[in-house]
Design a protein around this motif. Structure first.
Motif, short mmCIF file in Angstrom:
data_model
loop_
_atom_site.label_atom_id
_atom_site.label_comp_id
_atom_site.label_asym_id
_atom_site.label_seq_id
_atom_site.Cartn_x
_atom_site.Cartn_y
_atom_site.Cartn_z
N GLY A 197 0.81 -1.20 0.00
CA GLY A 197 0.00 0.00 0.00
C GLY A 197 0.85 1.25 0.00
N PRO A 198 0.19 2.40 -0.21
CA PRO A 198 0.93 3.66 -0.29
C PRO A 198 1.60 4.07 1.02
CG PRO A 198 -1.44 4.07 -0.27
CD PRO A 198 -1.26 2.59 -0.40
N ASP A 199 1.02 3.67 2.17
CA ASP A 199 1.58 4.07 3.47
C ASP A 199 2.45 2.98 4.09
OD1 ASP A 199 0.20 6.44 3.24
OD2 ASP A 199 -1.57 5.67 4.29
N ALA A 200 2.75 1.97 3.34
CA ALA A 200 3.50 0.83 3.88
C ALA A 200 4.90 1.25 4.32
CB ALA A 200 3.58 -0.28 2.85
N ALA A 201 5.55 2.08 3.51
CA ALA A 201 6.92 2.47 3.85
C ALA A 201 6.96 3.27 5.15
CB ALA A 201 7.52 3.29 2.71
N THR A 202 5.99 4.17 5.36
CA THR A 202 5.95 4.96 6.59
C THR A 202 5.68 4.08 7.79
OG1 THR A 202 5.13 6.84 5.30
CG2 THR A 202 4.84 6.92 7.70
N SER A 203 4.75 3.13 7.63
CA SER A 203 4.43 2.23 8.74
C SER A 203 5.62 1.33 9.09
CB SER A 203 3.21 1.37 8.38
OG SER A 203 2.08 2.17 8.14
N VAL A 204 6.32 0.87 8.06
CA VAL A 204 7.49 0.03 8.30
C VAL A 204 8.57 0.80 9.05
CG1 VAL A 204 9.42 -1.14 7.16
CG2 VAL A 204 7.08 -1.54 6.38
N ALA A 205 8.81 2.03 8.68
CA ALA A 205 9.83 2.84 9.36
C ALA A 205 9.44 3.11 10.82
CB ALA A 205 10.02 4.16 8.61
N ALA A 206 8.15 3.36 11.06
CA ALA A 206 7.70 3.62 12.43
C ALA A 206 7.85 2.37 13.29
CB ALA A 206 6.24 4.09 12.41
N LEU A 207 7.50 1.21 12.71
CA LEU A 207 7.63 -0.04 13.48
C LEU A 207 9.10 -0.37 13.75
CD1 LEU A 207 4.88 -2.21 11.73
CD2 LEU A 207 4.85 -1.34 14.08
N GLN A 208 9.95 -0.12 12.80
CA GLN A 208 11.38 -0.37 13.01
C GLN A 208 11.94 0.54 14.11
OE1 GLN A 208 13.00 0.19 9.09
NE2 GLN A 208 12.68 -1.97 8.49
N ASP A 209 11.48 1.77 14.17
CA ASP A 209 11.91 2.68 15.24
C ASP A 209 11.43 2.18 16.61
OD1 ASP A 209 13.14 4.30 13.42
OD2 ASP A 209 11.47 5.72 13.25
N GLN A 210 10.22 1.68 16.65
CA GLN A 210 9.69 1.15 17.93
C GLN A 210 10.49 -0.07 18.37
OE1 GLN A 210 5.44 0.52 17.89
NE2 GLN A 210 5.05 2.45 16.82
N ILE A 211 10.83 -0.92 17.42
CA ILE A 211 11.63 -2.11 17.77
C ILE A 211 12.99 -1.69 18.33
CG2 ILE A 211 12.82 -4.11 16.83
CD1 ILE A 211 10.49 -4.43 14.87
N ALA A 212 13.63 -0.73 17.70
CA ALA A 212 14.94 -0.26 18.18
C ALA A 212 14.82 0.39 19.55
CB ALA A 212 15.52 0.73 17.17
N GLU A 213 13.72 1.10 19.79
CA GLU A 213 13.52 1.76 21.09
C GLU A 213 13.33 0.74 22.20
OE1 GLU A 213 10.50 5.04 23.18
OE2 GLU A 213 10.33 4.54 21.03
N VAL A 214 12.57 -0.32 21.92
CA VAL A 214 12.36 -1.37 22.92
C VAL A 214 13.66 -2.09 23.22
CG1 VAL A 214 11.20 -3.57 23.37
CG2 VAL A 214 9.92 -1.66 22.38
N GLU A 215 14.43 -2.40 22.19
CA GLU A 215 15.69 -3.11 22.39
C GLU A 215 16.71 -2.26 23.13
OE1 GLU A 215 15.63 -6.07 18.48
OE2 GLU A 215 16.78 -4.19 18.46
N ALA A 216 16.63 -0.94 23.00
CA ALA A 216 17.58 -0.05 23.67
C ALA A 216 17.13 0.36 25.07
CB ALA A 216 17.80 1.21 22.82
N ASP A 217 15.95 -0.08 25.46
CA ASP A 217 15.43 0.31 26.77
C ASP A 217 16.20 -0.43 27.87
OD1 ASP A 217 13.98 1.31 28.85
OD2 ASP A 217 12.17 0.12 28.45
N ARG A 218 16.79 0.33 28.82
CA ARG A 218 17.56 -0.26 29.91
C ARG A 218 16.94 0.08 31.28
NH1 ARG A 218 18.80 -2.77 26.40
NH2 ARG A 218 20.84 -3.21 25.49
#
Length: 272
Positions: A197-218
């Motif tokens: 879909g047209p918004d797939a790239a934006t959604s993918v980038a947002a989800l990747q940022d969330q994954i990185a934030e969770v993994e970096a949470d200490r």
């Protein structure tokens, strides 16, 4: 008027003399009583206080010698010990160090529980006599793990092993939570990628940022600061131990002499 005054004056003089004489007599009679009271209130003789020690000096000497002998034996059995240190730290992402310091104090209390220490020692395979303890470094989020034993190398290795096991144990629940969160986000990321879909790239980038934030949470996680923090030697002080033992033995010996003096004090002699 002058004659009356002259007649009264001798009487007044006589009365004054009687009053003065009476007061002086009273003072003479009171003086012996006061001196007697003062003599009764005088402190006891030194000889009376030293009588128990003179009668039972051998008891005092025996108690003192036994105390010194026991202290000397215990000191001779002592040997140098070594304390190894390892340090952990809590450094949360969005929290001040003083708040993490409060959490570290809770971790210290948890570590110092005897039953939990035995569990940690079994998990890392500690053998022999090893004393474990944890403390906070002042009012900081740094936790110090200390292991004391009779070997320098064993003290350092024991401290590092126990600190690692403690870190793993406390972080286990937090690691499980993070893995579950990351797994959910990865599933959503996969679904978005399949759907397109047209918004797939934006959604993918947002989800990747969330994954990185969770993994970096200490937050609330124990992190390694320095597992080999050094070893210090603990040497016993024989002179101090013997001195305190001698003082305690002397006090006990004096008390024993006083008690025996009261028990075996001779009764009053009958008057002839």
């Amino acid at each position: 008027m002058s004659r009356k005054q002259t007649l009264r004056e001798p009487g007044l003089q006589t009365l004054g003399a009687e009053e003065r004489g009476g007061s002086e007599a009273d003072r003479r009679s009171v003086a012996p009583a006061v001196s007697g009271q003062i003599s009764d209130m005088s402190p006891p003789e030194v000889g009376g206080l030293l009588r128990p020690l003179r009668r039972f000096w051998s008891v005092t000497a025996i108690v003192l010698l036994l105390s010194l002998a026991g202290a000397s034996y215990s000191v001779s059995a002592l040997s140098d010990t070594y304390t190894g240190r390892a340090s952990l730290i809590v450094s949360s992402n969005n929290r001040s160090p003083d708040q993490d310091a409060v959490l570290v104090q809770g971790y210290v209390d948890y570590f110092n529980d005897i039953a939990y220490q035995q569990q940690l020692a079994r998990s890392v395979g500690l053998d022999g006599v090893v004393t474990l303890t944890a403390r906070a470094a002042a009012a900081s989020p740094i936790l110090l793990v200390e292991a004391t034993t009779d070997s320098r190398d064993k003290a350092q290795s024991a401290a590092a092993a126990v600190a690692g096991a403690f870190q793993t144990d406390l972080n286990r629940v937090r690691d499980q939570q993070q893995r579950r969160q990351v797994r959910k986000l990865e599933d959503r990321l996969e679904q978005v990628g399949r759907a397109g879909g047209p918004d797939a790239a934006t959604s993918v980038a947002a989800l990747q940022d969330q994954i990185a934030e969770v993994e970096a949470d200490r937050t609330n996680r124990l992190q390694e600061l320095q597992f080999e923090g050094g070893v210090s030697m603990n040497s016993p002080n024989p002179l101090t131990n013997v001195a305190f033992a001698g003082l305690g033995g002397l006090i006990l010996g004096v008390l024993a002499a006083i008690a025996l003096d009261r028990i075996f004090r001779p009764g009053p002699q009958p008057r002839g």
